[in-house]
Design a protein around this motif. Structure first.
Motif, mmCIF file in Angstrom:
data_model
loop_
_atom_site.group_PDB
_atom_site.id
_atom_site.type_symbol
_atom_site.label_atom_id
_atom_site.label_comp_id
_atom_site.label_asym_id
_atom_site.label_seq_id
_atom_site.Cartn_x
_atom_site.Cartn_y
_atom_site.Cartn_z
ATOM 1 N N LEU A 153 28.532 31.660 44.882
ATOM 2 C CA LEU A 153 29.521 30.600 44.674
ATOM 3 C C LEU A 153 30.450 30.846 43.459
ATOM 4 O O LEU A 153 31.679 30.747 43.605
ATOM 5 C CB LEU A 153 28.802 29.252 44.567
ATOM 6 C CG LEU A 153 29.662 27.995 44.538
ATOM 7 C CD1 LEU A 153 28.851 26.789 45.014
ATOM 8 C CD2 LEU A 153 30.284 27.691 43.191
ATOM 9 N N PRO A 154 29.939 31.178 42.280
ATOM 10 C CA PRO A 154 30.848 31.320 41.126
ATOM 11 C C PRO A 154 31.852 32.468 41.284
ATOM 12 O O PRO A 154 32.996 32.359 40.838
ATOM 13 C CB PRO A 154 29.899 31.594 39.950
ATOM 14 C CG PRO A 154 28.592 31.043 40.394
ATOM 15 C CD PRO A 154 28.530 31.305 41.869
ATOM 16 N N GLU A 155 31.397 33.557 41.915
ATOM 17 C CA GLU A 155 32.303 34.700 42.098
ATOM 18 C C GLU A 155 33.385 34.341 43.128
ATOM 19 O O GLU A 155 34.572 34.618 42.922
ATOM 20 C CB GLU A 155 31.521 35.930 42.579
ATOM 21 C CG GLU A 155 30.612 36.541 41.515
ATOM 22 C CD GLU A 155 29.353 35.745 41.260
ATOM 23 O OE1 GLU A 155 28.791 35.212 42.227
ATOM 24 O OE2 GLU A 155 28.924 35.639 40.089
ATOM 25 N N VAL A 156 32.967 33.719 44.236
ATOM 26 C CA VAL A 156 33.947 33.387 45.270
ATOM 27 C C VAL A 156 34.922 32.323 44.750
ATOM 28 O O VAL A 156 36.124 32.372 45.027
ATOM 29 C CB VAL A 156 33.232 32.940 46.574
ATOM 30 C CG1 VAL A 156 34.246 32.590 47.658
ATOM 31 C CG2 VAL A 156 32.315 34.051 47.072
ATOM 32 N N GLU A 157 34.416 31.395 43.947
ATOM 33 C CA GLU A 157 35.296 30.388 43.354
ATOM 34 C C GLU A 157 36.298 31.050 42.393
ATOM 35 O O GLU A 157 37.473 30.665 42.338
ATOM 36 C CB GLU A 157 34.460 29.327 42.622
ATOM 37 C CG GLU A 157 35.257 28.264 41.890
ATOM 38 C CD GLU A 157 36.165 27.426 42.791
ATOM 39 O OE1 GLU A 157 35.939 27.379 44.007
ATOM 40 O OE2 GLU A 157 37.121 26.822 42.255
ATOM 41 N N THR A 158 35.853 32.056 41.666
ATOM 42 C CA THR A 158 36.750 32.773 40.747
ATOM 43 C C THR A 158 37.828 33.529 41.523
ATOM 44 O O THR A 158 39.006 33.521 41.145
ATOM 45 C CB THR A 158 35.935 33.743 39.861
ATOM 46 O OG1 THR A 158 34.921 32.997 39.192
ATOM 47 C CG2 THR A 158 36.809 34.435 38.831
ATOM 48 N N VAL A 159 37.421 34.154 42.631
ATOM 49 C CA VAL A 159 38.403 34.830 43.488
ATOM 50 C C VAL A 159 39.396 33.792 44.027
ATOM 51 O O VAL A 159 40.608 33.994 44.013
ATOM 52 C CB VAL A 159 37.713 35.569 44.668
ATOM 53 C CG1 VAL A 159 38.762 36.149 45.615
ATOM 54 C CG2 VAL A 159 36.799 36.671 44.146
ATOM 55 N N ARG A 160 38.856 32.652 44.472
ATOM 56 C CA ARG A 160 39.730 31.600 45.020
ATOM 57 C C ARG A 160 40.797 31.189 44.003
ATOM 58 O O ARG A 160 41.979 31.129 44.321
ATOM 59 C CB ARG A 160 38.912 30.370 45.412
ATOM 60 C CG ARG A 160 39.741 29.282 46.072
ATOM 61 C CD ARG A 160 39.047 27.940 46.086
ATOM 62 N NE ARG A 160 39.012 27.303 44.777
ATOM 63 C CZ ARG A 160 40.047 26.731 44.168
ATOM 64 N NH1 ARG A 160 41.231 26.705 44.749
ATOM 65 N NH2 ARG A 160 39.928 26.190 42.973
ATOM 66 N N ARG A 161 40.362 30.902 42.780
ATOM 67 C CA ARG A 161 41.316 30.434 41.766
ATOM 68 C C ARG A 161 42.371 31.492 41.472
ATOM 69 O O ARG A 161 43.552 31.177 41.321
ATOM 70 C CB ARG A 161 40.569 30.074 40.475
ATOM 71 C CG ARG A 161 39.699 28.847 40.653
ATOM 72 C CD ARG A 161 38.921 28.525 39.390
ATOM 73 N NE ARG A 161 38.043 27.375 39.617
ATOM 74 C CZ ARG A 161 37.346 26.770 38.684
ATOM 75 N NH1 ARG A 161 37.421 27.200 37.425
ATOM 76 N NH2 ARG A 161 36.583 25.745 38.967
ATOM 77 N N SER A 162 41.940 32.757 41.396
ATOM 78 C CA SER A 162 42.894 33.811 41.050
ATOM 79 C C SER A 162 43.838 34.119 42.213
ATOM 80 O O SER A 162 44.969 34.561 41.989
ATOM 81 C CB SER A 162 42.152 35.075 40.588
ATOM 82 O OG SER A 162 41.255 35.508 41.587
ATOM 83 N N LEU A 163 43.384 33.871 43.449
ATOM 84 C CA LEU A 163 44.276 34.084 44.589
ATOM 85 C C LEU A 163 45.213 32.898 44.797
ATOM 86 O O LEU A 163 46.371 33.078 45.195
ATOM 87 C CB LEU A 163 43.467 34.314 45.874
ATOM 88 C CG LEU A 163 42.741 35.652 45.998
ATOM 89 C CD1 LEU A 163 41.965 35.698 47.309
ATOM 90 C CD2 LEU A 163 43.720 36.826 45.920
ATOM 91 N N ALA A 164 44.719 31.681 44.527
ATOM 92 C CA ALA A 164 45.528 30.484 44.790
ATOM 93 C C ALA A 164 46.846 30.552 44.019
ATOM 94 O O ALA A 164 47.911 30.263 44.571
ATOM 95 C CB ALA A 164 44.744 29.228 44.420
ATOM 96 N N THR A 165 46.780 30.970 42.760
ATOM 97 C CA THR A 165 48.000 30.989 41.941
ATOM 98 C C THR A 165 48.995 32.032 42.448
ATOM 99 O O THR A 165 50.180 31.947 42.166
ATOM 100 C CB THR A 165 47.667 31.321 40.469
ATOM 101 O OG1 THR A 165 46.960 32.553 40.443
ATOM 102 C CG2 THR A 165 46.816 30.239 39.842
ATOM 103 N N GLN A 166 48.502 33.017 43.181
ATOM 104 C CA GLN A 166 49.394 34.088 43.635
ATOM 105 C C GLN A 166 49.869 33.927 45.068
ATOM 106 O O GLN A 166 50.938 34.421 45.422
ATOM 107 C CB GLN A 166 48.672 35.434 43.543
ATOM 108 C CG GLN A 166 48.182 35.765 42.153
ATOM 109 C CD GLN A 166 47.564 37.136 42.143
ATOM 110 O OE1 GLN A 166 48.277 38.130 42.095
ATOM 111 N NE2 GLN A 166 46.256 37.191 42.234
ATOM 112 N N LEU A 167 49.053 33.282 45.914
ATOM 113 C CA LEU A 167 49.328 33.334 47.355
ATOM 114 C C LEU A 167 49.973 32.091 47.948
ATOM 115 O O LEU A 167 50.683 32.191 48.958
ATOM 116 C CB LEU A 167 48.015 33.589 48.121
ATOM 117 C CG LEU A 167 47.364 34.959 47.928
ATOM 118 C CD1 LEU A 167 46.096 35.043 48.771
ATOM 119 C CD2 LEU A 167 48.323 36.078 48.303
#
Ligand SMILES: [Zn+2]
Length: 275
Positions: A4-18
């Motif tokens: 969960l923490p890794e996927v949430e971190t990926v989510r946050r970093s992708l949301a700002t870009q995508l």
């Protein structure tokens, strides 16, 4: 393996870009098995000119919302990496899917072990995914009392129950070991043996280890990176996982490694008494 923490971190970093960009096609797909549904041959055709309207997470799944109620769903499994790359980035031998974005950059799915999977799901498919998963441990709607009810339905040992995504979503080997240490519960303790106070401690420990790991942007031992390609730092903040032989940070007793539910399991034999 991303939890969960890794996927949430990926989510946050992708949301700002995508968010707000469009997928204009997928020019590279070299391992068709990566595409779980629909058939790989249709997959790329269906992804022509699709807007990315939101980037969400459910358990260990990333969900890129598109139009028409559909979503691109990605499970990173062991070694998957989903990153935004500059225009012109070419696939290396571990890159299995590339999506072109309308600003010229590329969304790249790289996966050395090839266990990661990508789905294009419609609204009923997404609803089915949600129904197969237990509640999110950090969802404000999940109370300690509801967690206790969910847990009390099970009778076996704690570790396999907490790894079961239908009981509670998003936990894997690292954060189950960390939460059990924090709650001072041995992984082989059974649910009926727990007091109400034990269950309360466990719920708080699960939330606390997950929140802390998200703050540290996930645990990187192997391949895990966020959507910008950056490693996490939570590996420097673990209390038991991967620390066998090192002193317990609470009592100084050497951490032991055992096997529970076929998984390498880390405990402090002093703080977590074996039943
Ligand atoms: Zn200890």
């Amino acid at each position: 393996m991303p939890e969960l923490p890794e996927v949430e971190t990926v989510r946050r970093s992708l949301a700002t870009q995508l968010i707000g960009l469009r997928i204009t096609g997928c020019p590279h797909l070299d391992w068709p098995r990566t595409i779980a549904a629909p058939a790989a041959a249709q997959f790329c055709a269906l992804l022509q000119d699709r807007p990315i309207t939101a980037v969400e997470r459910r358990a260990k799944y990333l969900i890129l919302r598109l139009d028409q109620g559909e979503a691109l769903v990605i499970h990173l499994r062991m070694t998957g990496q989903l990153t935004v790359q500059p225009a012109g980035t070419l696939p290396d031998s571990h890159t299995h899917v590339i999506f072109d974005l309308d600003d010229g950059r590329r969304l790249r799915f790289r996966d050395a072990r090839k266990f990661g999977r990508v789905w294009l799901l419609d609204a009923p498919g997404l609803a089915l995914l949600h129904r197969h998963l237990g509640p999110e441990p950090l969802d404000e709607a999940l109370t300690a009392a509801e967690f206790a009810l969910l847990l009390r339905r099970r009778k076996g040992a704690l570790k396999p129950i907490l790894l079961n995504q239908q009981v509670i979503a998003g936990l894997g080997n690292i954060y189950v070991d960390e939460a059990l240490w924090q709650a001072r519960l041995h992984p082989l303790r059974t649910v009926p043996s727990l007091t109400d106070d034990d269950v309360q401690q466990l719920f708080q420990a699960i939330q606390s280890v997950l929140r802390s790991a998200i703050e540290h942007r996930g645990t990187t031992f192997g391949q895990y990176v966020d959507g910008l390609g950056q490693a996490g730092a939570n590996q420097h903040h673990l209390n038991v996982y991967g620390r066998q032989g090192e002193p317990c940070s609470r009592c100084g007793t050497p951490i032991e490694k055992l096997t529970v539910a076929q998984r390498g399991t880390h405990v402090c034999p002093h703080c977590q008494l074996r039943p």
